[in-house]
Design a protein around this motif. Structure first.
Motif, PDB file in Angstrom:
ATOM      1  N   ARG A 126       0.827  -1.205   0.000  1.00  0.00           N
ATOM      2  CA  ARG A 126       0.000   0.000   0.000  1.00  0.00           C
ATOM      3  C   ARG A 126       0.865   1.262   0.000  1.00  0.00           C
ATOM      4  NH1 ARG A 126      -0.058   2.737   4.752  1.00  0.00           N
ATOM      5  NH2 ARG A 126       0.356   1.613   6.715  1.00  0.00           N
ATOM      6  N   ALA A 127       0.253   2.367  -0.333  1.00  0.00           N
ATOM      7  CA  ALA A 127       0.948   3.657  -0.304  1.00  0.00           C
ATOM      8  C   ALA A 127       1.015   4.178   1.134  1.00  0.00           C
ATOM      9  CB  ALA A 127       0.207   4.660  -1.180  1.00  0.00           C
ATOM     10  N   PRO A 128       2.101   4.795   1.521  1.00  0.00           N
ATOM     11  CA  PRO A 128       2.176   5.395   2.856  1.00  0.00           C
ATOM     12  C   PRO A 128       1.261   6.617   2.932  1.00  0.00           C
ATOM     13  CG  PRO A 128       4.130   5.967   1.585  1.00  0.00           C
ATOM     14  CD  PRO A 128       3.356   4.992   0.762  1.00  0.00           C
ATOM     15  N   VAL A 129       0.786   6.908   4.154  1.00  0.00           N
ATOM     16  CA  VAL A 129      -0.107   8.051   4.356  1.00  0.00           C
ATOM     17  C   VAL A 129       0.353   8.858   5.562  1.00  0.00           C
ATOM     18  CG1 VAL A 129      -2.118   6.885   3.356  1.00  0.00           C
ATOM     19  CG2 VAL A 129      -1.642   6.636   5.790  1.00  0.00           C
ATOM     20  N   GLY A 130      -0.051  10.130   5.609  1.00  0.00           N
ATOM     21  CA  GLY A 130       0.187  10.978   6.777  1.00  0.00           C
ATOM     22  C   GLY A 130       1.645  11.018   7.192  1.00  0.00           C
ATOM     23  N   GLY A 131       1.868  10.804   8.503  1.00  0.00           N
ATOM     24  CA  GLY A 131       3.218  10.859   9.050  1.00  0.00           C
ATOM     25  C   GLY A 131       4.120   9.748   8.557  1.00  0.00           C
ATOM     26  N   GLU A 132       3.525   8.695   7.984  1.00  0.00           N
ATOM     27  CA  GLU A 132       4.342   7.599   7.457  1.00  0.00           C
ATOM     28  C   GLU A 132       5.253   8.107   6.338  1.00  0.00           C
ATOM     29  OE1 GLU A 132       0.951   4.094   8.166  1.00  0.00           O
ATOM     30  OE2 GLU A 132       1.434   4.821   6.139  1.00  0.00           O
ATOM     31  N   PHE A 192       6.235  12.199  13.868  1.00  0.00           N
ATOM     32  CA  PHE A 192       5.680  11.287  12.872  1.00  0.00           C
ATOM     33  C   PHE A 192       4.336  10.710  13.293  1.00  0.00           C
ATOM     34  CE2 PHE A 192      10.400  10.626  11.994  1.00  0.00           C
ATOM     35  CZ  PHE A 192      10.407  11.611  10.995  1.00  0.00           C
ATOM     36  N   GLY A 193       3.989  10.860  14.562  1.00  0.00           N
ATOM     37  CA  GLY A 193       2.635  10.548  15.022  1.00  0.00           C
ATOM     38  C   GLY A 193       2.314   9.086  15.265  1.00  0.00           C
ATOM     39  N   PHE A 194       3.334   8.225  15.456  1.00  0.00           N
ATOM     40  CA  PHE A 194       3.050   6.816  15.748  1.00  0.00           C
ATOM     41  C   PHE A 194       2.715   6.656  17.224  1.00  0.00           C
ATOM     42  CE2 PHE A 194       6.047   6.517  12.097  1.00  0.00           C
ATOM     43  CZ  PHE A 194       5.159   5.968  11.184  1.00  0.00           C
ATOM     44  N   ALA A 195       1.614   6.018  17.515  1.00  0.00           N
ATOM     45  CA  ALA A 195       1.217   5.808  18.917  1.00  0.00           C
ATOM     46  C   ALA A 195       2.201   4.900  19.632  1.00  0.00           C
ATOM     47  CB  ALA A 195      -0.193   5.217  18.980  1.00  0.00           C
ATOM     48  N   ASN A 196       2.805   3.995  18.894  1.00  0.00           N
ATOM     49  CA  ASN A 196       3.804   3.080  19.467  1.00  0.00           C
ATOM     50  C   ASN A 196       4.655   2.539  18.323  1.00  0.00           C
ATOM     51  OD1 ASN A 196       2.285   0.780  18.328  1.00  0.00           O
ATOM     52  ND2 ASN A 196       0.822   1.234  19.981  1.00  0.00           N
ATOM     53  N   LEU A 197       5.733   1.861  18.690  1.00  0.00           N
ATOM     54  CA  LEU A 197       6.636   1.330  17.672  1.00  0.00           C
ATOM     55  C   LEU A 197       5.966   0.250  16.818  1.00  0.00           C
ATOM     56  CD1 LEU A 197       9.997   1.143  19.651  1.00  0.00           C
ATOM     57  CD2 LEU A 197       9.536   2.503  17.601  1.00  0.00           C
ATOM     58  N   ARG A 198       5.006  -0.440  17.393  1.00  0.00           N
ATOM     59  CA  ARG A 198       4.310  -1.468  16.635  1.00  0.00           C
ATOM     60  C   ARG A 198       3.640  -0.871  15.386  1.00  0.00           C
ATOM     61  NH1 ARG A 198       1.928  -3.435  20.549  1.00  0.00           N
ATOM     62  NH2 ARG A 198      -0.060  -2.341  20.440  1.00  0.00           N
ATOM     63  N   ILE A 245      11.978   2.019  -0.480  1.00  0.00           N
ATOM     64  CA  ILE A 245      11.388   3.220   0.124  1.00  0.00           C
ATOM     65  C   ILE A 245      10.981   4.204  -0.969  1.00  0.00           C
ATOM     66  CG2 ILE A 245      11.855   5.217   1.597  1.00  0.00           C
ATOM     67  CD1 ILE A 245      13.747   3.383   3.223  1.00  0.00           C
ATOM     68  N   ALA A 246      11.843   4.365  -1.973  1.00  0.00           N
ATOM     69  CA  ALA A 246      11.529   5.292  -3.068  1.00  0.00           C
ATOM     70  C   ALA A 246      10.259   4.859  -3.796  1.00  0.00           C
ATOM     71  CB  ALA A 246      12.706   5.365  -4.044  1.00  0.00           C
ATOM     72  N   GLU A 247      10.116   3.567  -4.022  1.00  0.00           N
ATOM     73  CA  GLU A 247       8.920   3.061  -4.704  1.00  0.00           C
ATOM     74  C   GLU A 247       7.674   3.286  -3.855  1.00  0.00           C
ATOM     75  OE1 GLU A 247       9.921  -0.990  -5.400  1.00  0.00           O
ATOM     76  OE2 GLU A 247      11.392  -0.540  -6.982  1.00  0.00           O
ATOM     77  N   ALA A 248       7.811   3.112  -2.533  1.00  0.00           N
ATOM     78  CA  ALA A 248       6.673   3.340  -1.645  1.00  0.00           C
ATOM     79  C   ALA A 248       6.274   4.812  -1.655  1.00  0.00           C
ATOM     80  CB  ALA A 248       7.026   2.901  -0.226  1.00  0.00           C
ATOM     81  N   LEU A 249       7.261   5.703  -1.597  1.00  0.00           N
ATOM     82  CA  LEU A 249       6.964   7.145  -1.603  1.00  0.00           C
ATOM     83  C   LEU A 249       6.343   7.565  -2.934  1.00  0.00           C
ATOM     84  CD1 LEU A 249      10.172   8.476   0.204  1.00  0.00           C
ATOM     85  CD2 LEU A 249       7.837   8.409   1.123  1.00  0.00           C
ATOM     86  N   ALA A 250       6.754   6.927  -4.009  1.00  0.00           N
ATOM     87  CA  ALA A 250       6.176   7.254  -5.322  1.00  0.00           C
ATOM     88  C   ALA A 250       4.696   6.903  -5.368  1.00  0.00           C
ATOM     89  CB  ALA A 250       6.938   6.513  -6.420  1.00  0.00           C
ATOM     90  N   ARG A 251       4.304   5.833  -4.633  1.00  0.00           N
ATOM     91  CA  ARG A 251       2.895   5.455  -4.612  1.00  0.00           C
ATOM     92  C   ARG A 251       2.050   6.471  -3.847  1.00  0.00           C
ATOM     93  NH1 ARG A 251       5.200   0.271  -3.937  1.00  0.00           N
ATOM     94  NH2 ARG A 251       4.956   0.346  -1.652  1.00  0.00           N
ATOM     95  N   ALA A 252       2.696   7.277  -3.011  1.00  0.00           N
ATOM     96  CA  ALA A 252       1.963   8.264  -2.219  1.00  0.00           C
ATOM     97  C   ALA A 252       1.694   9.538  -3.000  1.00  0.00           C
ATOM     98  CB  ALA A 252       2.748   8.595  -0.942  1.00  0.00           C
ATOM     99  N   GLU A 253       2.310   9.687  -4.139  1.00  0.00           N
ATOM    100  CA  GLU A 253       2.156  10.931  -4.911  1.00  0.00           C
ATOM    101  C   GLU A 253       0.823  10.972  -5.654  1.00  0.00           C
ATOM    102  OE1 GLU A 253       5.550  11.060  -7.426  1.00  0.00           O
ATOM    103  OE2 GLU A 253       6.971  11.404  -5.794  1.00  0.00           O
TER     104      GLU A 253
END
Length: 539
Positions: free
Chosen positions: A448-454, A490-496, A531-539
């Protein structure tokens, strides 16, 4: 830590591992063994090909056998694999050729029906050969015994006379367990028709028990008086089981929960025949991924061949070992953990004291077929340089480019002396991992594409990886990943949540490996490309 035989016996006497618990019960019955050896039995119906249920029963029985030998300081034992091949063919299997031919022989003994594969003298002979090949493949030590040979040769004649002599007592045990219609046709002994060759489910009259003479109505309505001896009749299932226990002198036999009632009735019949029900464990049955009972006709189970395509022989034994009285789900999803758990327990053996060692499933599996390597000798623990789960993640990101050679080129980032010949167990798993990803994982894989703080967190991870030495080790890389996930912006509630985001965006799964280990294995530059491919999916 070298273990003496006296220490081994003393520990076996108090071990809580289930094979030793079974062996302890058997040892109370036969503390010094018996002439000719204590007899363990497994049964098999050759109306179909051997399957994973056959494997688990022989394996578990073998584990108890070895535990008993250990407990008694080497009392002699034997294992009989019994084929009930005089049984009548009740249904034509779906997975064999020449079904029309087989249909013409319904009701006849399996050993007297032509082989639909055209290779052996009978259908039973074909399936018996498959059984023996199957057991030999896994190195089991056993004696093969055929029901047809026992009946035809007269080996069971005295036992049959015994059954006929106790006809009324056996009927008194069986009739209350049957429905009204079945009671009208039931007899402890089934004659084989002299006209059709079929195994008949008809009432019989015992004319002369000592001579083995019975009277019955044949399929054509004629009254027949003939001998039940020499393969001209066979016992009903529960009577046959009991008769076999007494005739062969079986001391131990385990069976599935679905045969609980059969075991009770057969035990009573064995006592009537002057014998004793063997010791044995009642095990639970396998379930599919939905928790439903596995059915060969539904095809909702997992075959031996499928397991061995995606996992090792040892991992199958390891999975089967645990908690035989608890139902187990049997599907491809359990294989990776079974592989990794096997190697984790194997590597632990040399450092374990005697009591922990005897509770280690791998200790039992290494001894199962008379091979003790790694079980008792010090310093022989082995380990897998790369966990199977991590190997699967590597193959998963390689995708269509995941060849054996390509995988080994990446393993060079992580494994010293990355030569397949130096790591045969790992090399075998490379091929299995490629098959597992191709067949099981790839059809459902979605990154999936990363969202928000991801998005910002992945950018920060990319920048951090760009700044480290390419030779940075797994632990340092793990710490780096941790530190990024801890940053509040980055807004993660926990490391999980952070690691789940990494797994879902980079690997396409909800769960995954230690990211430091994965990055060290896959390489920093290829990870940055993910990582680059994941960020490209967020565009």
């Amino acid at each position: 830590m070298t273990i003496s035989q006296d220490e081994l016996i003393a520990a076996a006497q108090v071990s809580k591992a289930w094979p030793f618990q079974e062996a302890q019960r058997l040892a109370r019955r036969l503390p010094h063994g018996k002439p000719g050896g204590v007899l363990f039995e497994t049964g098999y119906g050759p109306s179909g090909l051997p399957h994973i249920g056959t494997f688990q029963e022989v394996l578990r029985t073998t584990l108890v056998r070895r535990a008993y030998e250990t407990l008694t300081g080497g009392a002699p034992t034997r294992l009989v694999a019994f084929s009930d091949d005089l049984d009548g063919l009740r249904k034509v299997p779906d997975n064999v050729p020449n079904q029309a031919m087989l249909a013409e022989h319904l009701g006849k003994p399996l050993s007297r029906i032509p082989d639909p594969f055209g290779k052996y003298e009978s259908f039973a002979a074909h399936n018996n050969a498959m059984l023996r090949d199957f057991l030999d493949r896994f190195g089991f030590e056993y004696e093969f015994v055929s029901s047809s040979e026992c009946y035809n040769s007269g080996r069971f004649d005295d036992a049959l006379r015994n059954v006929l002599a106790h006809y009324d007592a056996i009927m008194a045990i069986m009739l209350p367990t049957l429905g009204e219609e079945r009671r009208r046709t039931y007899a402890p002994v089934m004659p084989i028709s002299p006209t059709t060759g079929q195994v008949l489910q008809v009432p019989i009259e015992v004319v002369d028990a000592e001579a083995g003479i019975i009277r019955f109505t044949d399929a054509d309505g004629s009254l027949v008086e003939q001998s039940a001896l020499g393969g001209r009749a066979k016992c009903q299932w529960k009577v046959d089981w009991a008769m076999r226990w007494v005739a062969l002198g079986v001391d131990y036999e385990m069976y599935g929960k679905d045969l609980t009632d059969s075991g009770i009735q057969s035990g009573k019949i064995a006592e009537v025949l002057g014998g004793r029900k063997p010791e044995g464990l009642i095990y639970e049955l396998f379930l599919d991924s939905k928790g439903e009972k596995i059915s060969k006709s539904k095809g909702n189970g997992l075959s031996i061949e499928e397991w061995l395509t995606y996992g090792s022989e040892e991992s199958l034994g390891f999975y089967i070992f645990a908690n035989p009285r608890s139902a187990k789900q049997l599907h491809a999803g359990v294989i990776p953990k079974a592989v990794d758990d096997y190697w984790q327990f194997r590597s632990a053996i040399p450092g374990q004291d005697i009591h922990k060692r005897l509770g280690n499933p791998v200790w039992h599996l290494l001894r199962a077929n008379g091979r003790h390597e790694g079980a008792d000798a010090p310093g022989q623990g082995e380990s897998l340089p790369v966990p199977y789960s991590l190997l699967l993640n590597l193959v998963g990101v390689l995708g269509a480019g995941a060849t054996r050679e390509a995988v080994w080129s990446y393993l060079g980032n992580y494994v010293a002396n990355a030569d397949p010949a130096a790591h045969p167990a790992l090399d075998a798993l490379v091929t299995k991992a490629i098959a597992y990803i191709r067949d099981i994982i790839a059809p459902t894989l979605v990154r999936r594409a990363p969202v928000g703080g991801e998005i910002a967190a992945l950018q920060a991870l990319d920048a951090a990886l760009a700044a480290v030495d390419p030779a940075t080790g797994a632990e340092e890389l793990q710490t780096l990943v941790y530190e990024i996930g801890k940053q509040p912006e980055f807004g993660f509630a926990n490391l999980r949540d952070w690691f789940r985001a990494l797994y879902e965006t980079l690997l396409g799964s909800e769960q995954g490996p230690r990211m430091g280990s994965f990055i060290a294995l896959y390489g920093i530059a290829p990870t940055r490309q993910l990582i680059a491919e994941a960020l490209a999916r967020a565009e």
